[in-house]
Design an enzyme around this catalytic site. Structure first.
Site, PDB file in Angstrom:
ATOM      1  N   GLU A 137     -25.679   7.802  56.271  1.00 20.90           N
ATOM      2  CA  GLU A 137     -25.008   7.764  55.132  1.00 20.90           C
ATOM      3  C   GLU A 137     -23.387   8.801  55.351  1.00 20.90           C
ATOM      4  O   GLU A 137     -22.785   9.576  55.301  1.00 20.90           O
ATOM      5  CB  GLU A 137     -25.711   9.758  54.147  1.00 20.90           C
ATOM      6  N   GLY A 149      -6.451  21.929  63.245  1.00 22.29           N
ATOM      7  CA  GLY A 149      -7.578  20.600  63.547  1.00 22.29           C
ATOM      8  C   GLY A 149      -8.300  20.267  61.720  1.00 22.29           C
ATOM      9  O   GLY A 149      -9.995  19.429  62.324  1.00 22.29           O
ATOM     10  N   GLU A 203      -8.179  14.583  64.656  1.00 21.19           N
ATOM     11  CA  GLU A 203      -8.355  14.646  65.487  1.00 21.19           C
ATOM     12  C   GLU A 203      -7.512  14.848  66.765  1.00 21.19           C
ATOM     13  O   GLU A 203      -6.060  14.728  66.864  1.00 21.19           O
ATOM     14  CB  GLU A 203      -8.581  12.933  65.916  1.00 21.19           C
ATOM     15  N   LYS A 231     -14.609   2.810  57.219  1.00 23.13           N
ATOM     16  CA  LYS A 231     -14.986   3.506  56.060  1.00 23.13           C
ATOM     17  C   LYS A 231     -15.085   2.582  54.896  1.00 23.13           C
ATOM     18  O   LYS A 231     -16.090   2.094  54.564  1.00 23.13           O
ATOM     19  CB  LYS A 231     -14.551   4.958  55.782  1.00 23.13           C
ATOM     20  N   GLY A 266     -16.099  17.655  58.276  1.00 26.36           N
ATOM     21  CA  GLY A 266     -16.063  18.751  57.832  1.00 26.36           C
ATOM     22  C   GLY A 266     -17.933  19.228  58.818  1.00 26.36           C
ATOM     23  O   GLY A 266     -18.881  18.625  58.443  1.00 26.36           O
TER      24      GLY A 266
END
Ligand code: HSE
Length: 425
Positions: free
Chosen positions: A124, A182, A185, A200, A297
């Site tokens: 997931e 941040g 990447e 994805k 996150g």
């Protein structure tokens, strides 16, 4: 499982941002126990929640530990993730992974191996961080035939495009800010080029359409060439530029691609701003459904990892009885807060005589009951020469507002309290 039963031991591979979140979320878990945490650098400064004695740089010792039943892979990338996951599956361990590159690139091999070894791979967290899209497609919506998946699948590029729109600044400046904050990447190549979205999208399309997809067959184009001028023009034309992943089932082919696109300003996906992600699903039974939320996150992604772990716990323990996720576990009734104790802002519409002193008297009654007025407007005279007064209040307890309304109704200041509607800020 009772508290006397042995806990299910798990091993974590990788303890960066997501791994740290997972450790925090699993603290005091009733059934799961983290036995080992694999880290490439043991001396790196870490959050205090990571117990030093659990850390090891010998990642193979985790996947070869006979007590560990589940491996949580959060290393990212393909090496050594692929090799470690393969070995763990051969050792009959279930896998939970947040690694989209791995699933999109080597999913076929890994799922075949998992089937042969009678273990599960849950992933997931690999797509859109905290948005529950994989299990929604696989489980909740499994009665649908899907025709389209369309999404904003990358937070970094969505942040950049949102900032370019809001501030009219260049792509290069926004990218630098995204890196400083941040979001992007240190090497944002895959984000910018659309490759991250392609990983994805291929995972989602594969589940939705029930066919394997080779990642290199997915066209991807990035946002490098978008200028503030393109964005300004798209807005004038009633569109918004987004980096969109789209997969559509068309007869015997799948149209699957990632590229910047004009989407209607009024569409739901156009309202996905900043580092958020959004995924629209089109199914024959549900029609269109859009999920929007944090695509990355520490805690959003840990939420997906921990959710997968709890599903695996249910699977493992259901051998001893009913699946714990499918039974009602509580027997007590919740305490419900009465409406009079809730706090809201209110829209109040009054019909009054159009004469001096009315507004002052209404204000006095509101003040007496500690209802603070945010705005008050009188909207002209009505045909019967009454006036409409509309009031927006600040936040106040319902019982105070109702007491004020009751007093206004009883007085002869107003002809009628025409409506009271709660306002959510
Ligand atoms: N780098 C990704 C993004 C987050 O910006 O959305 C992890 O998939």
């Amino acid at each position: 499982m009772t508290s006397n039963d042995k806990k299910i031991k798990i091993g974590l591979l990788g303890v960066g941002t997501v791994g740290t979140g997972v450790v925090k979320v699993l603290t005091n878990h009733p059934v799961l126990e983290i036995k080992k945490i694999g880290a490439r650098d043991l001396n790196k400064k870490r959050d205090a929640v990571i117990k030093k004695e659990l850390l090891t740089s010998d990642l193979k010792s985790i996947i070869n530990d006979p007590e560990i039943e589940v491996i949580v892979e959060m290393l990212g990338g393909l090496n050594p993730s692929r090799e470690l996951v393969i070995e763990a599956i051969k050792n009959k361990k279930h896998i939970v992974t947040a690694n989209k590159d791995l699933i999109a690139t080597h999913g076929a091999e890994l799922f075949d191996l998992a089937r042969e070894n009678n273990v599960q791979i849950q992933f997931e967290a690999s797509v859109c961080g905290g948005i529950p899209i994989i299990n929604t497609l696989k489980q909740t919506l499994n009665a649908n035939r899907f025709s389209k998946i369309m999404g904003i699948l990358n937070g970094t590029t969505n942040y950049i495009l949102s900032e370019m729109l809001n501030r009219g600044i260049s792509y290069e400046q926004c990218l630098k800010e995204a890196q400083d904050k941040g979001y992007a990447e240190p090497d944002p190549t895959n984000d910018i080029s659309g490759k991250d979205s392609a990983y994805k999208l291929s995972i989602l399309a594969s589940i939705a359409f029930g066919e394997r997809i080779k990642i290199n067959d997915v066209y991807n184009e990035g946002i490098e060439k978008i200028t503030p001028n393109d964005i300004a023009i798209s807005e004038d034309l009633g569109y918004r530029i987004k980096l969109v992943g789209i997969a559509k089932k068309e007869e015997d082919k799948i149209d699957i691609r990632v590229h910047p696109a004009f989407i209607k300003k009024t569409s739901t996906l156009a309202s996905v701003f900043g580092a958020n992600n959004g995924v629209l699903i089109e199914g024959n039974l549900i029609g269109e459904l859009t999920l929007i939320g944090a695509g990355a996150g520490e805690f959003p992604t840990a939420s997906s990892v921990a959710g997968d772990l709890n599903m695996l716990v249910a699977h493992i323990t259901s051998a001893k009885g009913p699946n714990p996720q499918f039974v009602c576990k509580h027997t007590h009734y919740a305490k419900i807060k009465p409406i009079s104790e809730t706090t809201n802002s209110y829209f109040v519409r009054l019909r009054t005589d159009d004469k001096a002193g009315v507004v002052g008297q209404v204000g006095t009654i509101f003040g007496k009951h500690e209802v603070s007025i945010n705005t008050l407007t009188q909207r002209g005279s009505n045909p019967d020469s009454s006036a409409s007064i509309t009031i927006l209040t600040h936040l106040v307890k319902e019982e105070k507002l109702q007491a004020a309304i009751k007093e206004i109704e009883k007085s002869n200041i107003v002809k009628q309290v025409e409506n009271v509607i709660r306002v959510f800020e």
